[in-house]
Write a protein that holds these residues in place. Structure first.
Motif, PDB file in Angstrom:
ATOM      1  N   PRO A  24      -3.731   6.775  -8.421  1.00  0.00           N
ATOM      2  CA  PRO A  24      -4.433   7.461  -9.511  1.00  0.00           C
ATOM      3  C   PRO A  24      -3.627   8.622 -10.095  1.00  0.00           C
ATOM      4  O   PRO A  24      -3.554   8.770 -11.316  1.00  0.00           O
ATOM      5  N   GLU A  25      -3.003   9.411  -9.243  1.00  0.00           N
ATOM      6  CA  GLU A  25      -2.228  10.554  -9.746  1.00  0.00           C
ATOM      7  C   GLU A  25      -1.073  10.070 -10.627  1.00  0.00           C
ATOM      8  O   GLU A  25      -0.752  10.688 -11.636  1.00  0.00           O
ATOM      9  N   ASP A  56      -3.840  -1.356  -5.902  1.00  0.00           N
ATOM     10  CA  ASP A  56      -3.920  -0.066  -5.200  1.00  0.00           C
ATOM     11  C   ASP A  56      -2.573   0.214  -4.557  1.00  0.00           C
ATOM     12  O   ASP A  56      -1.843  -0.703  -4.199  1.00  0.00           O
ATOM     13  N   PHE A  57      -2.230   1.454  -4.459  1.00  0.00           N
ATOM     14  CA  PHE A  57      -1.169   1.917  -3.564  1.00  0.00           C
ATOM     15  C   PHE A  57      -1.368   3.414  -3.390  1.00  0.00           C
ATOM     16  O   PHE A  57      -2.107   4.044  -4.162  1.00  0.00           O
ATOM     17  N   VAL A  58      -0.769   3.963  -2.401  1.00  0.00           N
ATOM     18  CA  VAL A  58      -0.997   5.377  -2.091  1.00  0.00           C
ATOM     19  C   VAL A  58      -0.486   6.235  -3.250  1.00  0.00           C
ATOM     20  O   VAL A  58       0.664   6.103  -3.661  1.00  0.00           O
ATOM     21  N   GLY A  59      -1.352   7.048  -3.777  1.00  0.00           N
ATOM     22  CA  GLY A  59      -0.977   7.951  -4.867  1.00  0.00           C
ATOM     23  C   GLY A  59      -1.156   7.356  -6.248  1.00  0.00           C
ATOM     24  O   GLY A  59      -0.848   8.008  -7.245  1.00  0.00           O
ATOM     25  N   LEU A  72       0.829  -1.207   0.000  1.00  0.00           N
ATOM     26  CA  LEU A  72       0.000   0.000   0.000  1.00  0.00           C
ATOM     27  C   LEU A  72       0.868   1.264   0.000  1.00  0.00           C
ATOM     28  O   LEU A  72       0.592   2.227  -0.698  1.00  0.00           O
ATOM     29  N   TYR A 122     -11.060  14.653  -2.886  1.00  0.00           N
ATOM     30  CA  TYR A 122     -10.568  13.938  -1.701  1.00  0.00           C
ATOM     31  C   TYR A 122      -9.246  14.539  -1.212  1.00  0.00           C
ATOM     32  O   TYR A 122      -9.008  14.683  -0.010  1.00  0.00           O
ATOM     33  N   LEU A 123      -8.398  14.948  -2.144  1.00  0.00           N
ATOM     34  CA  LEU A 123      -7.100  15.503  -1.738  1.00  0.00           C
ATOM     35  C   LEU A 123      -7.236  16.888  -1.115  1.00  0.00           C
ATOM     36  O   LEU A 123      -6.594  17.182  -0.102  1.00  0.00           O
ATOM     37  N   TYR A 124      -8.064  17.746  -1.726  1.00  0.00           N
ATOM     38  CA  TYR A 124      -7.960  19.168  -1.396  1.00  0.00           C
ATOM     39  C   TYR A 124      -9.217  19.806  -0.823  1.00  0.00           C
ATOM     40  O   TYR A 124      -9.120  20.856  -0.206  1.00  0.00           O
ATOM     41  N   GLU A 164      -0.649  10.815  -1.463  1.00  0.00           N
ATOM     42  CA  GLU A 164      -1.842  10.576  -2.289  1.00  0.00           C
ATOM     43  C   GLU A 164      -1.877  11.466  -3.529  1.00  0.00           C
ATOM     44  O   GLU A 164      -2.608  11.206  -4.462  1.00  0.00           O
ATOM     45  N   ASP A 165      -1.080  12.546  -3.541  1.00  0.00           N
ATOM     46  CA  ASP A 165      -1.026  13.385  -4.732  1.00  0.00           C
ATOM     47  C   ASP A 165       0.083  12.945  -5.684  1.00  0.00           C
ATOM     48  O   ASP A 165       0.379  13.632  -6.650  1.00  0.00           O
ATOM     49  N   TRP A 214      -1.969   5.185   8.396  1.00  0.00           N
ATOM     50  CA  TRP A 214      -2.657   4.216   7.534  1.00  0.00           C
ATOM     51  C   TRP A 214      -3.118   3.009   8.337  1.00  0.00           C
ATOM     52  O   TRP A 214      -4.208   2.492   8.122  1.00  0.00           O
ATOM     53  N   LYS A 247       6.381  14.486  -8.759  1.00  0.00           N
ATOM     54  CA  LYS A 247       5.747  13.163  -8.741  1.00  0.00           C
ATOM     55  C   LYS A 247       6.753  12.112  -9.213  1.00  0.00           C
ATOM     56  O   LYS A 247       7.791  12.441  -9.786  1.00  0.00           O
ATOM     57  N   ARG A 280     -11.745   8.125   1.131  1.00  0.00           N
ATOM     58  CA  ARG A 280     -10.867   7.832  -0.002  1.00  0.00           C
ATOM     59  C   ARG A 280     -11.676   7.157  -1.104  1.00  0.00           C
ATOM     60  O   ARG A 280     -12.261   6.101  -0.894  1.00  0.00           O
ATOM     61  N   PRO A 336      -9.534   3.890  -5.840  1.00  0.00           N
ATOM     62  CA  PRO A 336      -8.489   4.382  -6.758  1.00  0.00           C
ATOM     63  C   PRO A 336      -8.610   3.786  -8.144  1.00  0.00           C
ATOM     64  O   PRO A 336      -8.059   4.332  -9.106  1.00  0.00           O
ATOM     65  N   TRP A 370      -2.273   8.947 -13.995  1.00  0.00           N
ATOM     66  CA  TRP A 370      -2.510  10.081 -14.895  1.00  0.00           C
ATOM     67  C   TRP A 370      -1.191  10.714 -15.332  1.00  0.00           C
ATOM     68  O   TRP A 370      -1.042  11.135 -16.467  1.00  0.00           O
ATOM     69  N   TRP A 372     -10.970  12.448  -7.167  1.00  0.00           N
ATOM     70  CA  TRP A 372      -9.736  12.235  -6.416  1.00  0.00           C
ATOM     71  C   TRP A 372      -9.213  13.557  -5.836  1.00  0.00           C
ATOM     72  O   TRP A 372      -8.789  13.633  -4.698  1.00  0.00           O
ATOM     73  N   ARG A 373      -9.299  14.608  -6.623  1.00  0.00           N
ATOM     74  CA  ARG A 373      -8.770  15.889  -6.142  1.00  0.00           C
ATOM     75  C   ARG A 373      -9.711  16.522  -5.116  1.00  0.00           C
ATOM     76  O   ARG A 373      -9.268  17.270  -4.245  1.00  0.00           O
TER      77      ARG A 373
END
Lengths: 1177, 87
Positions: free
Chosen positions: A857-858, A852-855, A647, B40-42, A669-670, A706, A836, B26, B29, A861, B37-38
């Motif tokens: 989705p970002e 899944d892992f933290v961050g 994770l 959730y982030l901000y 997460e970002d 977490w 990133k 959350r 994902p 992208w 998602w954003r």
């Protein structure tokens, strides 16, 4: 500082000194001399600086701020605007408050060439050129002249002289937890204190002046003495005189500055008062008329103080303007002191005065109608100001009473804030004391209720506090308000703000210019913004705005009172400065070997040992060792660790075998890179995670967040062991040979112990060491994690056994060069808060095919984007030019296209090498970019094929030379976190101090004790076996102390000799039970001290905000809090009925905590005590 | 300085804690849109008045916990406990 007495005119008795007065505070048996502007002046003990000078006939004590007008006595109290003087090297001393001492060197401030002939007084003649807003209007444009303006303006500023060579005074601070804190020690404050203490409350009574008593000291000295004696005799009241409440903040967090405590200049008390009583009395208000600041014009309370407290005759011939009883009483006092009363103007019958004549001295008083009366003293008694500042800070909005011609407290919504005494209303002494008695009882009731509420559910208590007795609401009688004539300004204009030289005419002008509210006029004219902060001036200033606008005073309203109530020294605010520092166990060696210290966060690390380039060469050619203890280390236990790692890291962790190590990167997460490091698997359910040095604390919190908030169902226990191990990286082609010479039980051959693997074994005789084969430098290297108490021993063994191999210690600078040569990035250096993972060249690590892992989705992208920045290797074409880090890359169109993130001269390549963040369009290898240098020049740099400048193929650490035969070693002595002072001996393999102290307060290093952290369910079988819960301790038959150190966490403390038995026992119990549990050895990772003595709670109150009273932290209490800004476990464990605490923090800060405790204990004569070899606790 | 009621340690000075903000759920994902998602982030309520937030008792028990706090008066209550007049 340089002044010398110019003449010696010793007078045994001042010309204006009266015979003994009933209320006087002088010790007539103690006469001495002090210096005033170089001349000697006689004084009695108990005199203030100004009272002694006034007794000697001095009339002028300072020059005013703007016009340099001569100023004398006005209030004869701490709030006297004309009585600020320089004492030795201390500026801005309140001369009418500070007690004079023998030989004290006092001088007037800011008067040149002398007090009576101040050349700058010419400003006064040019007064019409210094109207309000003068500075704003004059010194605005052109801006380039601001520095010149500053020089001009500085000459006008009045303040004393500051000497750069002034020795530092010791300022102190402490915490307090009174049930009731009372501001003001007059009759109401004392009565309230007595009532509250008799109701069972712990009371702190704070009085600004040197004695309790308030106005009773001159109005009724026997009554003042009797009340004061009752307070002194009453248990449960801590009396602080010459101390002042500076401010009241949320939830009755109250700042008090305490003066006169032995050995310290000033002490800041941070009090959490459960109830707060403001009994600040009333301040007398000056009257506004022409000449109201001429020396010789005084308030009625000033003459009463001078005559009754200090036996000083304030003048020869007086005119008195009186509107109240205090003024009438002043007339009696003046007559008693032999002052001729030339005229009484009774304002209650329409009496008034027009102006005061005289410049350096009052000569005459002019009455309405023009009659002039010769006088050297003009006394005014025209009304009062309620000093409501502390109440306002609790949300009170004062309301104007036209009847009383003053503002009254409007009432606060806080149930734990009270007002009594003159500030609350008028009455006879009996009525005021009846009110104060009721307020004292009500405050005690509120404070004790809050006390019980704070204890309810407190884990440190053995049992719940008893239910509160049904107590009666206390009825507080209403205080009346006496009628008083509304007197603010007479028929002429005069001074409103004495500190800032603002006259009533100035305020009228400000209103005409449009500054027609109190807040605006205040800022524009600076009225009320001087050292008195409006105590004397605010109400008059508001009255002048009201007068000028034609509005009423009630409608005009008051300005906002903010902390501080009174000016406070910066020393008192700074107090003792707590800045924890951290040292590795090898620090003594570094210090002895001329390491240049680098401050890295709280850590002190060797930057280099004199020649970083030579250190780099040693690593590339032979072998080097570096102390990397600050690297974060988390011990992970439990079956769900792979889930956690999958994770938190962007790469995959499911299939890491036992004995294997993997590099991992964490993103937030970002998608921004957050930390990196290696994690190794030591056993089936046992991992060791490493983090960056600077990220250690953040990663621990991240992991816990977490686990605690998102996945409480996962079975993982995390224990920080950063300082449990001393970490040493052994790097270089000869590293295997060196490590092999000291290692037992591990086959170091390349075949048996490959790259990215981990083993445990014995090094230099020390068991339970962890060896990683990893490398940051690009060389063959081993990272040794040694139980910290043996770190120095292993380090010294490496130095000794590697001498023939050319071993050399290297510091952080050499390591930075080595890693840059190898192209390893540093989180936070080569990345920033927007970088990133794909911008950090981590494409290979990010596994988007994980669920899944933290961050994730970002990063998904980002992976689809072709823009953004890239981390690349760069080499300046001219290899002799080393661009400064943060130099910008300029594109062909003159835009910023990136920056240099790391840059050094490589000793290995003999040229400059860099890492940089470049726009993707510039990041192709071979691209040449322009680098803007700090000196304005540009240089060209070429993007390299790889991040690595040296050995991009990674061949250098594939050395397969045959391993020599291993040797064994002696384990050496274990060392605790504190370097022992004085005689030492050994006990159970530990180096201990053998000093023995019988002092009342003792501090002893108990570092050698066995410390085992046990984690289990808070209410399971193991909790039952441990025998105690969070917040409490228990001791078993063998003397082992079990501490409930956290929810579901225990600390087992045992004898050093019982280490192996205890550890094996608790690890077995943790494994054998049905529940998920673990036991981790923290013996080497923690510092542990014992503080014993009756004064121990007082010492701790100086470094910790916890209430150490028995009712909150009784024997057997265990808690964690901040001690001297360091997270510390505090365990109350009394020894033979003497109060005693065990204090316990992570190891690297142990020396810091030890010294902070000794420093705080100096006033209690604390002594060091050695390790008790006979009785092991 | 205000005090916060740590559910484990009792009332402590706020300097012992770190503020972790209002809790946010959350999104999945695997399916979240950038907007979700954003958010959730901000994006947080940042309310004037009663709010629920997560705090970490970093200098004490080292537990994360929920708290209800009135951002106007700074009155703080354990999560779930409602103050008189609160929403």
């Amino acid at each position: 500082m340089t002044q010398q007495p110019t003449r010696t005119t010793t007078r045994t008795e001042g010309r204006f000194r009266l015979p003994v007065q009933q209320g006087e505070v002088l010790d007539r048996g103690r006469q001495f001399e002090f210096f005033w502007n170089g001349s000697t002046v006689a004084a009695y003990r108990g005199d203030t600086i100004i009272s002694a000078l006034a007794a000697a006939g001095e009339r002028i004590f300072s020059r005013s701020y703007k016009y340099h007008r001569p100023r004398g006595l006005l209030t004869a109290s701490a709030h006297d605007p004309g009585c600020m003087v320089q004492v030795g090297d201390e500026p801005n001393v309140r001369g009418a408050h500070r007690l004079v001492t023998e030989g004290m060197r006092v001088s007037a401030q800011n008067a040149w060439p002398s007090l009576r002939f101040d050349i700058k007084a010419a400003n006064g003649l040019a007064g019409r050129f210094l109207p309000p807003g003068f500075y704003y209007k004059t010194f605005i444009k052109p801006e380039r002249l601001w520095p010149a303006y500053e020089k001009v303006l500085q000459r006008f500023v009045h303040a004393g002289e500051v000497f750069p060579d002034t020795p530092h005074d010791y300022y102190d601070k402490r915490y307090a937890h009174p049930d009731v804190l009372i501001a003001g020690g007059g009759p109401a404050g004392m009565t309230a204190a007595l009532a509250a203490a008799r109701a069972g409350a712990r009371v702190m009574l704070v009085e600004e002046e040197h004695q309790l008593g308030g106005h009773l000291r001159w109005a009724d000295p026997p009554a003042a003495r009797q009340l004061s004696a009752e307070v002194t005799a009453q248990d449960g009241i801590e009396v602080l005189t010459d101390s002042v409440v500076l401010g009241r903040y949320d939830q009755n967090w109250i700042a008090v500055v305490q003066r006169g405590h032995p050995g310290v200049a000033e002490r800041l008390i941070k009090a959490r008062a459960r109830a707060f009583v403001v009994a600040a009395g009333l301040l007398e208000r000056p009257y506004v008329f022409a000449g109201n600041d001429v020396p010789g014009v005084m308030l009625s309370t000033a003459v009463r103080r001078l005559i009754n407290l200090h036996a000083v005759r304030p003048g020869q011939r007086a005119v008195v303007l009186t509107a109240n009883d205090e003024g009438d009483a002043a007339i009696d006092d003046l007559r008693g002191a032999g002052v001729e009363i030339a005229h009484i103007a009774d304002a209650r019958n329409g009496g008034d005065i027009l102006r005061a004549h005289g410049r350096k001295d009052l000569r005459a008083v002019e009455l309405p109608g023009g009659r002039k009366i010769e006088a050297d003293l003009l006394v005014t008694a025209t009304g009062w100001t309620a000093p409501t500042a502390l109440l306002n800070m609790a949300g009170d909005v004062p309301t104007y009473s036209p009847t009383a011609a003053r503002f009254l407290p409007g009432g606060t919504t806080d149930d734990n804030v009270f007002a009594t005494g003159g500030i609350a209303g008028d009455g006879t002494l009996d009525e005021l004391c009846t009110h104060a008695d009721a307020v004292g009882r009500a405050a005690a009731r509120a404070g004790l209720r809050a006390n019980r509420a704070a204890r309810a559910g407190l884990p440190t208590l053995a049992a719940e506090p008893p239910a509160p007795a049904e107590d009666e609401q206390v009825a507080i009688p209403e205080l009346g308000v006496a009628a008083h004539p509304a007197l603010f300004r007479g028929a002429t204009h005069g001074m409103v703000d004495y500190s800032e030289d603002v006259s009533s005419k100035d305020i009228h002008l400000a209103v005409r210019e449009g500054y027609d509210s109190a807040e605006l006029a205040k800022r524009y004219t600076t009225a009320t913004m001087g050292p008195l902060q409006g105590k004397l001036e605010t109400i008059n200033a508001i009255a002048m705005v009201a007068e000028a606008t034609g509005r009423g005073i009630a409608e005009t309203g008051t300005t906002t009172w903010r902390p501080m109530y009174t000016p406070v020294t910066l020393g008192a605010l700074a107090g003792r400065n707590f800045e924890p520092v951290r040292y590795s166990p090898m620090q003594p060696w570094h210090t002895a070997n001329a390491a240049r210290p680098l401050v890295a966060g709280q850590w002190i690390r060797p930057d280099d040992y004199g020649d970083p380039a030579a250190e780099v060469r040693a690593v590339r050619e032979a072998v080097g060792i570096i102390d990397v203890t600050p690297i974060g280390k988390l011990d992970l236990r439990g079956p769900d660790i792979p889930k956690l790692l999958n994770l938190l890291y962007v790469n995959k962790w499911s299939k890491l075998g036992i004995g294997k190590v993997r590099y991992g990167v964490m993103c937030a997460e970002d998608g921004v890179v957050f930390d990196d490091g290696v994690t190794g698997r030591l056993g089936e359910n046992h991992y060791l995670m490493s983090t960056t040095s600077s990220g250690a604390a953040a990663v621990w919190k991240w992991v816990e967040s977490w686990l605690q908030t998102e996945h409480p169902e996962w079975q993982v226990h995390v224990t920080p062991v950063t300082t449990g191990y001393a970490s040493i990286n052994v790097a270089g082609p000869k590293s295997r040979e060196l490590v092999d010479r000291l290692t037992e039980g591990v086959d170091l051959s390349a075949e048996a112990f490959g790259y990215m693997q981990v083993r445990t074994g014995t090094i230099a005789g020390v068991p339970d060491c962890v060896l990683w084969r990893i490398g940051f430098t690009g060389e063959l290297s081993y990272e040794l994690h040694v139980p910290a108490s043996y770190g120095l021993h292993v380090w010294e063994a490496l130095v000794q056994h590697g001498a023939d191999l050319g071993v050399r210690p290297f510091g952080v600078e050499a390591q930075r060069i080595l890693r840059l040569e190898k192209g390893h990035f540093i989180v936070g250096q080569d990345t920033d808060g927007l970088t990133k993972a794909y911008s950090a060249a981590l494409d290979w690590a990010v596994k988007l095919d994980k669920d899944d892992f933290v961050g994730k989705p970002e990063l998904a992208w980002q992976s689809e984007s072709t823009t953004g920045s890239k981390l690349v290797g760069l080499q300046p074409v001219d290899g002799a030019v080393v661009p400064a880090e943060a130099s910008q890359i300029i594109t062909s169109t003159g835009k910023i296209g990136g920056r240099i993130t790391s840059s050094r001269f490589s000793p290995t390549l003999g040229r400059a090498i860099c890492l940089g963040q470049l726009d993707a369009s510039l990041a192709t290898p071979g691209t040449e970019v322009a680098v803007q240098l700090p000196d304005g020049q540009r240089t060209t740099a070429r993007v390299t094929e790889h991040l690595a400048h040296v050995d991009p193929e990674g061949k250098r650490q594939e050395i397969t030379d045959p391993a020599p035969q291993p040797r064994s070693g002696e384990p050496g002595l274990a060392r605790s976190a504190v370097t022992p002072v004085g005689d030492t001996g050994t006990h159970a393999g530990w180096l201990v101090s053998t000093k023995h102290s019988t002092a009342a307060l003792r501090l002893s290093d108990r570092g050698p004790l066995t410390k085992i952290s046990v984690r289990a369910a808070p209410d399971g079988q193991l909790a039952n076996e441990l025998g105690t819960r969070f917040g409490r301790t228990t001791r078993d038959a063998h003397g082992t102390l079990v501490v409930g150190s956290g929810p579901g966490e225990w600390l087992v403390l045992g004898a050093p000799s019982a280490h192996d038995t205890l550890l094996t026992d608790w690890q077995r119990r943790a494994e054998d039970g049905d529940e998920f549990a673990s036991a981790v050895d923290l013996t080497h990772g923690r510092a542990l001290f014992r503080l014993t003595g009756p004064d121990a709670p007082q010492l701790l109150a100086k470094v910790c905000g916890i209430d150490f009273a028995d009712e909150f932290t009784p024997d057997g209490a265990a808690l964690r809090s901040s001690v001297a800004k360091l997270v510390t476990d505090i365990i109350r464990d009394d020894v033979e009925q003497t109060t005693s605490y065990l204090l316990h923090c992570e190891r690297s800060s142990g020396q810091y905590l030890f010294e902070a405790l000794l420093d705080a204990g100096a006033e209690f004569n604390i002594e060091l005590d050695g390790y008790p070899v006979a009785t092991e606790h | 300085m205000i005090q916060l009621p740590c559910p484990w340690c009792g009332p402590r000075n706020v300097t012992e804690f770190s503020h972790e903000g209002e809790p946010a759920t959350r999104p999945d994902p695997g399916t979240a849109t950038p907007e979700q998602w954003r958010g959730y982030l901000y994006f947080r309520r940042n309310a004037r008045g009663w709010t629920e937030e997560t705090w970490y008792h970093s200098a004490g028990c080292r537990r994360f916990f929920r708290l209800r706090r009135d951002t106007v008066s700074n009155t703080a209550l354990p999560a779930g406990e409602r103050a008189e007049g609160s929403a």
